[in-house]
Design a protein around this motif. Sequence first.
Motif, PDB file in Angstrom:
ATOM      1  N   PRO A  96     104.209 -70.560 -53.261  1.00 40.31           N
ATOM      2  CA  PRO A  96     103.889 -69.145 -53.363  1.00 40.31           C
ATOM      3  C   PRO A  96     102.484 -68.928 -53.909  1.00 40.31           C
ATOM      4  N   ALA A  97     101.706 -68.087 -53.250  1.00 39.83           N
ATOM      5  CA  ALA A  97     100.339 -67.813 -53.682  1.00 39.83           C
ATOM      6  C   ALA A  97     100.320 -67.200 -55.073  1.00 39.83           C
ATOM      7  N   SER A  98     101.354 -66.446 -55.429  1.00 46.02           N
ATOM      8  CA  SER A  98     101.397 -65.799 -56.738  1.00 46.02           C
ATOM      9  C   SER A  98     101.406 -66.825 -57.870  1.00 46.02           C
ATOM     10  N   ALA A  99     101.935 -68.007 -57.623  1.00 50.13           N
ATOM     11  CA  ALA A  99     101.966 -69.043 -58.664  1.00 50.13           C
ATOM     12  C   ALA A  99     100.559 -69.462 -59.053  1.00 50.13           C
ATOM     13  N   GLU A 100      99.676 -69.583 -58.056  1.00 46.63           N
ATOM     14  CA  GLU A 100      98.311 -69.990 -58.356  1.00 46.63           C
ATOM     15  C   GLU A 100      97.523 -68.851 -58.974  1.00 46.63           C
ATOM     16  N   VAL A 101      97.815 -67.629 -58.588  1.00 47.25           N
ATOM     17  CA  VAL A 101      97.143 -66.473 -59.179  1.00 47.25           C
ATOM     18  C   VAL A 101      97.574 -66.333 -60.638  1.00 47.25           C
ATOM     19  N   ALA A 102      98.829 -66.588 -60.913  1.00 46.21           N
ATOM     20  CA  ALA A 102      99.346 -66.464 -62.269  1.00 46.21           C
ATOM     21  C   ALA A 102      98.783 -67.531 -63.211  1.00 46.21           C
ATOM     22  N   PHE A 103      98.316 -68.620 -62.659  1.00 44.31           N
ATOM     23  CA  PHE A 103      97.792 -69.731 -63.466  1.00 44.31           C
ATOM     24  C   PHE A 103      96.423 -70.162 -62.929  1.00 44.31           C
ATOM     25  N   PRO A 104      95.397 -69.324 -63.075  1.00 44.15           N
ATOM     26  CA  PRO A 104      94.084 -69.646 -62.504  1.00 44.15           C
ATOM     27  C   PRO A 104      93.459 -70.902 -63.103  1.00 44.15           C
ATOM     28  N   ASP A 105      93.874 -71.300 -64.293  1.00 40.82           N
ATOM     29  CA  ASP A 105      93.307 -72.496 -64.918  1.00 40.82           C
ATOM     30  C   ASP A 105      93.671 -73.776 -64.167  1.00 40.82           C
ATOM     31  N   ILE A 106      94.728 -73.745 -63.399  1.00 43.82           N
ATOM     32  CA  ILE A 106      95.177 -74.942 -62.686  1.00 43.82           C
ATOM     33  C   ILE A 106      94.145 -75.397 -61.664  1.00 43.82           C
ATOM     34  N   ALA A 107      93.442 -74.475 -61.050  1.00 41.52           N
ATOM     35  CA  ALA A 107      92.450 -74.826 -60.025  1.00 41.52           C
ATOM     36  C   ALA A 107      91.360 -75.748 -60.569  1.00 41.52           C
ATOM     37  N   ALA A 108      91.091 -75.679 -61.856  1.00 39.92           N
ATOM     38  CA  ALA A 108      90.040 -76.500 -62.453  1.00 39.92           C
ATOM     39  C   ALA A 108      90.548 -77.867 -62.933  1.00 39.92           C
ATOM     40  N   LEU A 109      91.849 -78.106 -62.846  1.00 35.27           N
ATOM     41  CA  LEU A 109      92.407 -79.366 -63.343  1.00 35.27           C
ATOM     42  C   LEU A 109      92.167 -80.524 -62.387  1.00 35.27           C
ATOM     43  N   ARG A 110      91.853 -81.655 -62.954  1.00 30.91           N
ATOM     44  CA  ARG A 110      91.797 -82.887 -62.170  1.00 30.91           C
ATOM     45  C   ARG A 110      93.222 -83.289 -61.829  1.00 30.91           C
ATOM     46  N   TYR A 111      93.362 -84.121 -60.794  1.00 34.75           N
ATOM     47  CA  TYR A 111      94.694 -84.537 -60.347  1.00 34.75           C
ATOM     48  C   TYR A 111      95.497 -85.160 -61.491  1.00 34.75           C
ATOM     49  N   ALA A 112      94.895 -86.105 -62.198  1.00 38.65           N
ATOM     50  CA  ALA A 112      95.629 -86.825 -63.251  1.00 38.65           C
ATOM     51  C   ALA A 112      96.090 -85.879 -64.353  1.00 38.65           C
ATOM     52  N   ASP A 113      95.257 -84.908 -64.706  1.00 40.06           N
ATOM     53  CA  ASP A 113      95.634 -83.954 -65.750  1.00 40.06           C
ATOM     54  C   ASP A 113      96.766 -83.043 -65.283  1.00 40.06           C
ATOM     55  N   ALA A 114      96.679 -82.582 -64.035  1.00 37.41           N
ATOM     56  CA  ALA A 114      97.731 -81.719 -63.491  1.00 37.41           C
ATOM     57  C   ALA A 114      99.052 -82.472 -63.410  1.00 37.41           C
ATOM     58  N   ARG A 115      98.994 -83.719 -62.973  1.00 40.12           N
ATOM     59  CA  ARG A 115     100.213 -84.529 -62.853  1.00 40.12           C
ATOM     60  C   ARG A 115     100.835 -84.785 -64.226  1.00 40.12           C
ATOM     61  N   GLU A 116      99.988 -85.080 -65.191  1.00 38.69           N
ATOM     62  CA  GLU A 116     100.486 -85.333 -66.549  1.00 38.69           C
ATOM     63  C   GLU A 116     101.180 -84.095 -67.116  1.00 38.69           C
ATOM     64  N   GLU A 117     100.570 -82.925 -66.901  1.00 37.20           N
ATOM     65  CA  GLU A 117     101.205 -81.694 -67.381  1.00 37.20           C
ATOM     66  C   GLU A 117     102.508 -81.423 -66.634  1.00 37.20           C
ATOM     67  N   LEU A 118     102.531 -81.689 -65.335  1.00 33.18           N
ATOM     68  CA  LEU A 118     103.746 -81.492 -64.549  1.00 33.18           C
ATOM     69  C   LEU A 118     104.873 -82.388 -65.056  1.00 33.18           C
ATOM     70  N   VAL A 119     104.570 -83.626 -65.348  1.00 34.70           N
ATOM     71  CA  VAL A 119     105.584 -84.548 -65.882  1.00 34.70           C
ATOM     72  C   VAL A 119     106.120 -84.018 -67.214  1.00 34.70           C
ATOM     73  N   SER A 120     105.247 -83.485 -68.044  1.00 37.18           N
ATOM     74  CA  SER A 120     105.659 -82.933 -69.330  1.00 37.18           C
ATOM     75  C   SER A 120     106.577 -81.724 -69.135  1.00 37.18           C
ATOM     76  N   ILE A 121     106.235 -80.866 -68.180  1.00 42.53           N
ATOM     77  CA  ILE A 121     107.056 -79.681 -67.910  1.00 42.53           C
ATOM     78  C   ILE A 121     108.441 -80.091 -67.410  1.00 42.53           C
ATOM     79  N   VAL A 122     108.481 -81.036 -66.495  1.00 44.77           N
ATOM     80  CA  VAL A 122     109.770 -81.508 -65.975  1.00 44.77           C
ATOM     81  C   VAL A 122     110.622 -82.058 -67.113  1.00 44.77           C
ATOM     82  N   SER A 123     110.009 -82.819 -67.988  1.00 47.95           N
ATOM     83  CA  SER A 123     110.733 -83.380 -69.127  1.00 47.95           C
ATOM     84  C   SER A 123     111.302 -82.272 -70.018  1.00 47.95           C
TER      85      SER A 123
END
Length: 106
Positions: free
Chosen positions: A18-45
């Motif tokens: 959903p496009a709204s997810a990226e609009v709601a979190f504009p900071d994600i666009a600036a994340l490097r892959y490894a940082d985004a993945r690390e945060e995603l793993v933390s959220i899942v946990s």
Amino acid sequence: MPDPAASTEPSTRDTGAPASAEVAFPDIAALRYADAREELVSIVSRLETGQAPLEDSMQLWRRGEALAAHCSRWLEDAQSEIEQATRPAPSAAPLHADDEIFDDES
């Protein structure tokens, strides 16, 4: 060839998230892959523990979806770049038996 993991600009290709997810979190666009993945793993946990209130869990879920879409774009872009870099270059023109290269000059 630029390193997709080092860049901060993934493509804008639609991943079905959903496009709204990226609009709601504009900071994600600036994340490097490894940082985004690390945060995603933390959220899942955190979601797997089931200890967060419903409202917090929903916000974590939305951010996780946006992070997953961001990571997916990185991987697709990297795969595309690798395929382009390893694709054999097309030859200028096919050779024919009557081309000069085959003329016998003896």
